[in-house]
Design a protein around this motif. Structure first.
Motif, mmCIF file in Angstrom:
data_model
loop_
_atom_site.group_PDB
_atom_site.id
_atom_site.type_symbol
_atom_site.label_atom_id
_atom_site.label_comp_id
_atom_site.label_asym_id
_atom_site.label_seq_id
_atom_site.Cartn_x
_atom_site.Cartn_y
_atom_site.Cartn_z
ATOM 1 N N ASP A 1 0.812 -1.224 0.000
ATOM 2 C CA ASP A 1 0.000 0.000 0.000
ATOM 3 C C ASP A 1 0.839 1.264 0.000
ATOM 4 O O ASP A 1 0.294 2.368 -0.043
ATOM 5 C CB ASP A 1 -0.921 0.014 1.233
ATOM 6 N N ALA A 2 2.151 1.129 0.108
ATOM 7 C CA ALA A 2 3.019 2.315 0.154
ATOM 8 C C ALA A 2 4.273 2.019 -0.657
ATOM 9 O O ALA A 2 4.679 0.857 -0.783
ATOM 10 C CB ALA A 2 3.379 2.641 1.606
ATOM 11 N N PRO A 3 4.901 3.054 -1.211
ATOM 12 C CA PRO A 3 6.128 2.813 -1.987
ATOM 13 C C PRO A 3 7.209 2.187 -1.117
ATOM 14 O O PRO A 3 7.315 2.488 0.070
ATOM 15 C CB PRO A 3 6.550 4.236 -2.420
ATOM 16 N N THR A 4 7.978 1.315 -1.723
ATOM 17 C CA THR A 4 9.092 0.679 -0.999
ATOM 18 C C THR A 4 10.256 0.482 -1.958
ATOM 19 O O THR A 4 10.047 0.164 -3.137
ATOM 20 C CB THR A 4 8.683 -0.681 -0.403
ATOM 21 N N PRO A 5 11.493 0.649 -1.470
ATOM 22 C CA PRO A 5 12.648 0.359 -2.338
ATOM 23 C C PRO A 5 12.902 -1.128 -2.487
ATOM 24 O O PRO A 5 13.733 -1.531 -3.299
ATOM 25 C CB PRO A 5 13.797 1.040 -1.589
ATOM 26 N N ASP A 6 12.210 -1.944 -1.710
ATOM 27 C CA ASP A 6 12.464 -3.386 -1.737
ATOM 28 C C ASP A 6 11.852 -3.997 -2.990
ATOM 29 O O ASP A 6 10.629 -4.030 -3.150
ATOM 30 C CB ASP A 6 11.870 -4.040 -0.477
ATOM 31 N N THR A 7 12.712 -4.482 -3.875
ATOM 32 C CA THR A 7 12.233 -4.984 -5.165
ATOM 33 C C THR A 7 11.529 -6.332 -5.052
ATOM 34 O O THR A 7 10.945 -6.809 -6.025
ATOM 35 C CB THR A 7 13.409 -5.120 -6.157
ATOM 36 N N LEU A 8 11.590 -6.943 -3.864
ATOM 37 C CA LEU A 8 10.861 -8.204 -3.689
ATOM 38 C C LEU A 8 9.351 -7.967 -3.658
ATOM 39 O O LEU A 8 8.567 -8.872 -3.912
ATOM 40 C CB LEU A 8 11.295 -8.881 -2.384
ATOM 41 N N VAL A 9 8.965 -6.755 -3.300
ATOM 42 C CA VAL A 9 7.538 -6.439 -3.195
ATOM 43 C C VAL A 9 7.050 -5.914 -4.542
ATOM 44 O O VAL A 9 7.501 -4.869 -5.022
ATOM 45 C CB VAL A 9 7.299 -5.382 -2.086
ATOM 46 N N ARG A 10 6.149 -6.656 -5.156
ATOM 47 C CA ARG A 10 5.583 -6.227 -6.438
ATOM 48 C C ARG A 10 4.243 -6.919 -6.629
ATOM 49 O O ARG A 10 3.920 -7.873 -5.925
ATOM 50 C CB ARG A 10 6.524 -6.573 -7.593
ATOM 51 N N LYS A 11 3.467 -6.420 -7.561
ATOM 52 C CA LYS A 11 2.148 -7.011 -7.774
ATOM 53 C C LYS A 11 2.287 -8.477 -8.181
ATOM 54 O O LYS A 11 3.184 -8.846 -8.930
ATOM 55 C CB LYS A 11 1.406 -6.246 -8.870
ATOM 56 N N ILE A 12 1.364 -9.279 -7.654
ATOM 57 C CA ILE A 12 1.351 -10.700 -7.995
ATOM 58 C C ILE A 12 -0.025 -11.013 -8.567
ATOM 59 O O ILE A 12 -1.040 -10.662 -7.965
ATOM 60 C CB ILE A 12 1.594 -11.581 -6.736
ATOM 61 N N ASP A 13 -0.031 -11.672 -9.688
ATOM 62 C CA ASP A 13 -1.304 -11.987 -10.352
ATOM 63 C C ASP A 13 -1.895 -13.249 -9.723
ATOM 64 O O ASP A 13 -1.594 -14.362 -10.139
ATOM 65 C CB ASP A 13 -1.056 -12.175 -11.856
ATOM 66 N N LEU A 14 -2.703 -13.051 -8.701
ATOM 67 C CA LEU A 14 -3.316 -14.183 -8.001
ATOM 68 C C LEU A 14 -4.807 -14.224 -8.289
ATOM 69 O O LEU A 14 -5.501 -13.204 -8.173
ATOM 70 C CB LEU A 14 -3.105 -14.062 -6.489
#
Lengths: 216, 338
Positions: free
Chosen positions: B298-311
């Motif tokens: 819900d908030a910007p993050t520099p962590d590239t592990l967090v991204r949209k997942i098509d579930l």
């Protein structure tokens, strides 16, 4: 001080329980330092053995990779002035840093993106060891020893490992002084004539030892 | 065999073992059942049963809070997944605590403690919430005196720590030993017999098909394994996963771009029992947690592990089924507090 030795560096490394000998040029008159660490508990992550009287090592590049939330190697050696290159070989990000008030070392490499590298010079005093880590993966640690000695063995213990052997080949005949370091206790000198044993103690109880022998 | 047939077989075999290019068999090796033999005991020695029992009693004793109205178990309640069911805990003075009470399952292996990892030593950590003004607000000197006034504690501490030749006068009761005892008990809170563990051990009927598919998603497309790895489903690391929050998290302890708003990865054992979720308890259900990750936070993050997942909706159901298969509620006998 040893003199008249060829300018090579013999490093015997023992990663994750196996013994691996690297770069073993042969000296004309040489002996071998051999030994075994044995722990009943509190096995350290790494151990360092070297001949402190030698000062022949020159600055060089020391490569340390990080992947799967671990450094490889976990104990590195570089003469003062060496360039330590931290390479991110993962698909994840890291933030390599060191903060050591005693050694007066403080560096923060910032976000290390996959595939990138950062360099850090060995600026801490000869004979000391700096611990580096990652700000967001606190279990990661790598120790970097600033050593001018060319006769060094590094040992890395795997989880649960109780013993590990090491060997430093081609040391000068007549050498007897051996220094042993682990993260838990300060460097300790042993006079191996030709053998010596160092006990590791914690709260008055012995939890391990290292036996060192210099063989002609 | 015709080349086309070989290719079809090869393709089918690939589909069987990989999702989104992930080798699931290989990824499974990053999980496991925790082995108590690998617990890093203080000084390398397991505690005595007497010390564990003493710690258990102290854990449930309300004397440990200033107003004697709450114990450790008030916020780490065995009936509430060793948490408290609240978004933010409540202190002895009725105030809200700044962060969600984390569960204590399998803490024995944890290399970092607290949401921000500010401590690493469980024995030392165990007395911090007692002293915390926002939590139990108890002065440790006063607590030592309070416990010395209880005959059962004088006897217990003396028999474990005291000089056998000396009288059990309460002098063996110290804050350090209090911490040792509570931490010794906490290290026994080991959960390792969930449906997932039985599945790993080879029981073919241990997991529902939904949970099996959820496991594949966990390892594959959803990539939960990137952080929730190991036998306790945590990398003991810090991640900014995109929760909207003004809390600096790890960066308050170790400043750094990746540490900003980053919090310790919680272990997932018994996670279905420990709602609400996140450092601020802001996400009420597992379903909401999975949907949060699916939309990339819900908030910007520099962590590239967090991204949209098509579930898909089915994927979400399957992931929840798998996470629920990590449940192994512990039966923790509630002691008679003296």
């Amino acid at each position: 001080m040893f003199t008249g030795l060829p300018s090579f560096r013999s490093v015997a490394r023992c990663p994750a329980g196996g013994l691996l000998l690297l770069a073993l040029p042969v000296a004309a008159t040489a002996a071998t330092v051999e030994g075994t660490f044995t722990f009943t508990k509190l096995t350290p992550s790494v151990a360092l053995v070297y001949l402190p009287e030698d000062t022949g090592a020159l600055p060089q590049e020391v490569a340390i990779s990080h992947k799967n939330k671990a450094f490889t190697p976990r104990l590195a050696v570089g003469a003062p002035g060496s360039a330590v290159l931290f390479r991110n070989e993962d698909t994840a990000q890291y933030n390599i840093f060191a903060e050591d008030k005693e050694l007066k070392i403080s560096f923060d490499a910032g976000i290390s993106e996959p595939g990138s590298s950062v360099e850090q010079k060995v600026t801490w005093p000869e004979g000391t060891v700096l611990r580096c880590g990652c700000k967001v993966h606190p279990a990661m640690e790598v120790y970097i020893a600033a050593l001018r000695s060319r006769f060094v063995a590094t040992v890395e213990f795997a989880p649960g490992q109780k013993t590990a052997s090491f060997s430093i080949p081609d040391v000068p005949t007549g050498a007897t002084l051996v220094r042993v370091w682990t993260p838990r206790q300060p460097a300790t000198d042993l006079k191996a004539t030709p053998s010596a044993i160092l006990d590791f103690t914690h709260k008055g109880a012995t939890y391990g030892s290292v036996a060192v022998t210099i063989k002609p | 065999m015709h080349l086309r047939h070989i290719l079809i077989i090869f393709t089918l075999a690939s589909c069987w073992s990989t999702v989104s290019g992930v080798d699931l068999a290989e990824a499974r090796k990053r999980l496991g059942t925790p082995d108590p033999a690998t617990i890093p005991w203080p000084d390398g020695v397991p505690p005595s049963q007497a010390l564990v029992d003493l710690g258990r009693t102290l854990f449930f004793d309300r004397r440990l809070s200033a107003k004697q109205n709450q114990s450790c178990a008030s916020c780490h309640n065995p009936e509430l997944g060793l948490s408290d069911g609240l978004a933010l805990g409540i202190g002895t003075n009725g105030n809200r605590v700044g962060r969600n009470a984390p569960h204590l399952y399998n803490l024995a292996w944890s290399t970092v403690l607290y949401w921000d990892g500010r401590m690493t030593n469980m024995d030392e950590q165990a007395t911090k919430p007692i002293q915390s003004k926002s939590q139990m607000a108890m002065d440790l000197g006063e607590l030592e005196a309070r416990l010395r006034g209880v005959a059962a504690y004088r006897t217990a501490f003396h028999s474990i720590f005291g000089d056998p030749a000396a009288p059990a006068d309460g002098s063996a009761i110290t804050r350090e030993r209090l911490g040792q005892a509570i931490a010794a008990f906490e290290r026994t809170l080991v959960s390792r017999d969930s449906a997932f563990d039985r599945h790993l051990a080879g029981a073919k009927d241990a997991l529902m098909p939904e949970a099996v598919r959820g496991l594949d998603l966990f390892l594959g497309k959803a990539n939960c394994i990137a952080c929730h790895s190991g036998p306790n489903f945590t990398d003991d690391s810090f991640h900014n996963i995109g929760v909207k929050s003004a809390d600096a998290g790890r960066a308050a302890i170790v400043p750094g771009a990746l540490a900003q708003n980053a919090f310790r990865t919680p272990g997932l054992r018994n996670i279905a029992l420990t709602a609400p979720y996140m450092h601020d308890g802001s996400i009420p259900t597992l379903e909401a947690v999975v949907r949060f990750y699916a939309r990339g936070g819900d908030a910007p993050t520099p962590d590239t592990l967090v991204r949209k997942i098509d579930l898909s909706e089915g994927d979400i159901r399957d992931l929840i089924a798998f996470l629920s298969a990590l449940s192994d509620p512990l039966r923790i006998p509630i002691p008679a507090v003296p």
